[in-house]
Design a protein around this motif. Structure first.
Motif, mmCIF file in Angstrom:
data_model
loop_
_atom_site.group_PDB
_atom_site.id
_atom_site.type_symbol
_atom_site.label_atom_id
_atom_site.label_comp_id
_atom_site.label_asym_id
_atom_site.label_seq_id
_atom_site.Cartn_x
_atom_site.Cartn_y
_atom_site.Cartn_z
ATOM 1 N N GLU A 45 3.817 -20.283 16.482
ATOM 2 C CA GLU A 45 3.647 -21.662 16.032
ATOM 3 C C GLU A 45 4.829 -22.103 15.161
ATOM 4 N N TYR A 49 6.450 -23.024 19.406
ATOM 5 C CA TYR A 49 5.807 -22.791 20.700
ATOM 6 C C TYR A 49 4.537 -23.644 20.790
ATOM 7 N N GLN A 50 4.348 -24.286 21.929
ATOM 8 C CA GLN A 50 3.203 -25.173 22.114
ATOM 9 C C GLN A 50 2.267 -24.619 23.186
ATOM 10 N N PHE A 51 0.980 -24.759 22.941
ATOM 11 C CA PHE A 51 -0.043 -24.236 23.832
ATOM 12 C C PHE A 51 -0.766 -25.389 24.526
ATOM 13 N N GLU A 58 -2.216 -30.637 24.986
ATOM 14 C CA GLU A 58 -1.849 -29.658 23.970
ATOM 15 C C GLU A 58 -3.075 -29.310 23.130
ATOM 16 N N CYS A 61 -4.181 -22.827 19.962
ATOM 17 C CA CYS A 61 -4.318 -21.588 20.724
ATOM 18 C C CYS A 61 -5.687 -20.946 20.530
ATOM 19 N N GLN A 315 -1.886 -14.334 24.100
ATOM 20 C CA GLN A 315 -1.097 -15.563 23.961
ATOM 21 C C GLN A 315 0.397 -15.297 23.877
ATOM 22 N N GLU A 317 3.212 -15.120 25.321
ATOM 23 C CA GLU A 317 3.885 -15.480 26.576
ATOM 24 C C GLU A 317 5.278 -14.843 26.670
ATOM 25 N N TRP A 328 -0.659 -15.155 29.555
ATOM 26 C CA TRP A 328 -0.314 -16.572 29.402
ATOM 27 C C TRP A 328 0.706 -16.950 30.459
ATOM 28 N N GLY A 332 2.884 -22.513 29.229
ATOM 29 C CA GLY A 332 2.149 -22.596 27.967
ATOM 30 C C GLY A 332 0.643 -22.633 28.118
ATOM 31 N N LYS A 333 0.155 -22.414 29.343
ATOM 32 C CA LYS A 333 -1.283 -22.453 29.590
ATOM 33 C C LYS A 333 -1.853 -21.037 29.703
ATOM 34 N N PRO A 334 -3.138 -20.843 29.371
ATOM 35 C CA PRO A 334 -3.755 -19.523 29.500
ATOM 36 C C PRO A 334 -3.782 -19.064 30.956
#
Length: 343
Positions: A45, A49-51, A58, A61, A315, A317, A328, A332-334
């Protein structure tokens, strides 16, 4: 990559203390734990980094993890870590901030004491720099005081963890050389100091002793037979399970994991838990099936002694962490693999 430092002034810790609720455990205690170890998250964070959710929105996380069935957070804590993105952070103060944040979301908490300034695992169990020249009696006091002090910080912030892990993957001991398994009687004393400090905070906290290669029964029997002989005190046997590092598909050894879980529970009359698991992020379906199988293996332990399964750094990535066993996607997606925790 540019490094960013996370500054956590004492005022922030104080604010958390006064705004957090009274010390409590989260609800669902006693239910099956589906967890994630997210020690890198604060650094991710801080580096921007963006989730994102599946729909591209958005999101926090932790909310993304919770939406996929995660109800437990495992947090590592180092003694005096540096600010390196990959091998630093995870200080006691940072751990408090993350634990409060997770508890406010209704998550259960596990604290993983490494008793080091950085990574402790089967290949390295380095003493913290501040303890490097301490005698063995001083190390006993160090373990007790560090454990007690960190848990006191958490308690003052309104968090009493459900589990505390004394040492991280310690098939060869911890705090080398004094706590190496070559001198198991000393290792036993160190483990008991961690246990005693934990129970002094709250006797209901369950203490975990954790080994790697959870499918290898002979390894676990050797260690825990010695621990029993030397009156090591603990409540839960923690296991890691990484088929990737065994260079096998999970189908080749998942039965060995289940048999070992059952044997540990019956042989030592202890609860058991897979506290670390992970699969190759590029093999989404295989990792998802491996998670289903691991959860099933733990749930198959008789008398509800199988407590749960925790994914290590889902998470994290690859482009940020370099870690192959995250869960991940590059966007940025699970990963869909995490859906295994939903059911």
């Amino acid at each position: 990559m540019k490094k960013y430092f996370i500054i956590l002034p004492s005022l922030l810790i104080m604010a958390l203390v006064f705004t957090s609720c009274k010390t409590k455990r989260t609800s669902k205690e006693g239910s099956f734990s589906k967890g994630a170890d997210v020690g890198w998250l604060p650094q991710m964070e801080a580096t921007g980094y963006q989730f994102y959710d599946a729909d591209g929105s958005e999101k926090d996380c932790l909310q993304l993890l919770k939406d996929r069935g995660i109800n437990t957070l495992r947090l590592r804590v180092w003694v005096n870590p540096n600010n390196d993105k990959a091998s630093g952070h995870c200080s006691p103060q940072e751990t408090v901030v993350m634990a409060v944040r997770a508890q406010k979301m209704g998550m259960r908490i596990m604290i993983d004491f490494h008793y080091s300034d950085s990574w402790a695992d089967p290949g390295k169990q380095n003493k913290p720099a501040a303890w490097a020249n301490h005698s063995f009696p001083e190390l006993l006091n160090d373990v007790y005081k560090h454990t007690f002090d960190v848990l006191t910080l958490l308690k003052k912030a309104g968090v009493t963890p459900e589990w505390v892990q004394i040492g991280n993957e310690i098939p060869s001991g911890m705090l080398w050389p004094e706590g190496h398994t070559d001198n198991f009687p000393q290792l036993a004393q160190l483990l008991n100091k961690g246990y005693e400090a934990t129970k002094a905070i709250d006797p209901k906290i369950k203490v975990i002793v954790h080994l790697d290669e959870g499918n290898k029964n002979e390894k676990f029997r050797w260690f825990f037979d010695k621990a029993t002989e030397l009156n090591v005190k603990y409540d839960v046997i923690g296991l890691s399970y990484y088929p990737f590092w065994l260079k096998t598909d999970y189908k080749e050894n998942i039965a060995d994991l289940e048999n070992n879980l059952k044997d540990m529970a019956s042989r030592y009359n202890k609860e058991v838990m897979v506290v670390e698991v992970g699969g190759d992020y590029t093999l989404e379906q295989n990792t998802k099936e491996m998670l289903y199988a691991t959860i099933k293996a733990v749930k198959n332990v008789p008398d509800n002694k199988g407590l749960g399964v925790i994914y290590w750094e889902p998470q994290g990535e690859k482009s940020w962490s370099g870690y192959q066993l995250n869960a991940w996607l590059e966007n940025g997606k699970p990963s869909p693999a995490l859906d295994a925790f939903k059911n």
